[in-house]
Design a protein around this motif. Sequence first.
Motif, short mmCIF file in Angstrom:
data_model
loop_
_atom_site.label_atom_id
_atom_site.label_comp_id
_atom_site.label_asym_id
_atom_site.label_seq_id
_atom_site.Cartn_x
_atom_site.Cartn_y
_atom_site.Cartn_z
N ALA A 1 0.83 -1.21 0.00
CA ALA A 1 0.00 0.00 0.00
C ALA A 1 0.86 1.25 0.00
CB ALA A 1 -0.92 -0.01 1.21
N LYS A 2 2.14 1.14 0.34
CA LYS A 2 3.11 2.24 0.35
C LYS A 2 2.75 3.34 1.36
CE LYS A 2 4.87 1.46 -4.26
NZ LYS A 2 5.00 0.09 -4.06
N HIS A 3 1.99 2.97 2.37
CA HIS A 3 1.64 3.94 3.41
C HIS A 3 2.22 3.56 4.77
CE1 HIS A 3 -1.04 6.22 0.89
NE2 HIS A 3 -1.57 5.09 0.47
N GLY A 4 2.78 2.38 4.86
CA GLY A 4 3.26 1.90 6.15
C GLY A 4 4.40 2.74 6.71
N ALA A 5 5.41 3.04 5.91
CA ALA A 5 6.54 3.83 6.40
C ALA A 5 6.12 5.26 6.72
CB ALA A 5 7.66 3.83 5.37
N HIS A 6 5.26 5.82 5.91
CA HIS A 6 4.76 7.18 6.15
C HIS A 6 4.01 7.24 7.47
CE1 HIS A 6 1.63 10.32 5.62
NE2 HIS A 6 2.66 10.99 5.14
N HIS A 7 3.13 6.29 7.70
CA HIS A 7 2.36 6.24 8.94
C HIS A 7 3.29 6.05 10.15
CE1 HIS A 7 -1.49 5.36 11.04
NE2 HIS A 7 -0.65 4.81 11.88
N TRP A 8 4.22 5.11 10.02
CA TRP A 8 5.16 4.82 11.11
C TRP A 8 5.98 6.06 11.43
CZ3 TRP A 8 10.46 4.91 11.65
CH2 TRP A 8 10.98 4.24 12.75
N ARG B 1 6.04 8.28 15.01
CA ARG B 1 7.26 8.53 15.80
C ARG B 1 7.52 10.02 15.97
NH1 ARG B 1 5.68 4.28 15.68
NH2 ARG B 1 6.71 2.32 16.08
N LEU B 2 7.29 10.81 14.93
CA LEU B 2 7.49 12.26 15.03
C LEU B 2 6.53 12.88 16.04
CD1 LEU B 2 8.06 13.45 11.36
CD2 LEU B 2 9.69 13.47 13.24
N THR B 3 5.27 12.48 15.99
CA THR B 3 4.30 13.04 16.95
C THR B 3 4.59 12.55 18.36
OG1 THR B 3 2.72 11.31 16.41
CG2 THR B 3 2.47 13.42 15.28
N ALA B 4 5.11 11.34 18.50
CA ALA B 4 5.47 10.86 19.84
C ALA B 4 6.61 11.71 20.41
CB ALA B 4 5.87 9.39 19.77
N ALA B 5 7.60 12.03 19.59
CA ALA B 5 8.71 12.88 20.07
C ALA B 5 8.20 14.28 20.37
CB ALA B 5 9.81 12.92 19.00
N TYR C 1 -3.40 14.32 16.69
CA TYR C 1 -2.94 13.62 15.49
C TYR C 1 -2.35 12.26 15.87
CZ TYR C 1 -0.69 12.83 10.99
OH TYR C 1 -0.30 12.28 9.80
N HIS C 2 -1.58 12.23 16.95
CA HIS C 2 -1.01 10.97 17.42
C HIS C 2 -2.13 10.01 17.86
CE1 HIS C 2 2.30 8.53 18.97
NE2 HIS C 2 1.53 8.28 20.01
N ASN D 1 -12.24 10.23 12.38
CA ASN D 1 -11.79 11.50 11.80
C ASN D 1 -12.64 12.67 12.26
OD1 ASN D 1 -9.63 10.45 10.39
ND2 ASN D 1 -10.87 9.96 8.60
N PHE D 2 -13.96 12.50 12.28
CA PHE D 2 -14.83 13.58 12.75
C PHE D 2 -14.59 13.88 14.22
CE2 PHE D 2 -17.61 12.80 9.01
CZ PHE D 2 -17.64 14.11 8.56
N PHE D 3 -14.45 12.84 15.04
CA PHE D 3 -14.22 13.05 16.47
C PHE D 3 -12.89 13.76 16.71
CE2 PHE D 3 -12.32 11.64 20.46
CZ PHE D 3 -13.28 12.10 21.35
N THR D 4 -11.84 13.32 16.05
CA THR D 4 -10.52 13.91 16.27
C THR D 4 -10.48 15.37 15.82
OG1 THR D 4 -9.56 11.74 15.89
CG2 THR D 4 -8.08 13.61 15.81
N VAL D 5 -10.97 15.63 14.63
CA VAL D 5 -10.95 17.00 14.12
C VAL D 5 -11.86 17.89 14.96
CG1 VAL D 5 -11.56 18.44 12.15
CG2 VAL D 5 -10.27 16.34 11.80
#
Length: 128
Positions: free
Chosen positions: A16-23, A27-31, A77-78, A104-108
Amino acid sequence: MGNGTNLGRVRGLGSAKHGAHHWWHQRLTAAANLVLMLWFMIAIAQLPAYDYATVRNWVSSAWVAIPLILLVASVFYHFRLGLQVLIEDYIHDELQVVLMIVLNFFTVGTAAVAIFSILRIAFTGTPA
């Protein structure tokens, strides 16, 4: 791409080519959450008092409102990324799409309310 065996069917699908982007985003939001929460706890601990007027005056400062908005955005976002993985891993029917829309509605929605409240205090000095 074969379709006779299970392995042949899977080979033709690709990733799907989204796994690395999501991961990477998780990690960025965790930091960011770690740094911003540390700032938040230290700043709260340094307040002279914890009454309503003191906290409202504290939030109304731009030096507090901006990192507080960044903290809200990063935490929500995290939160969304984490629950997305949970939904994708454990729900496999039409309910998955419904839950992703609700998430998505709840988070936004909740992040928008929090950010609006911070901005209102910062610009007018009165809470929402």
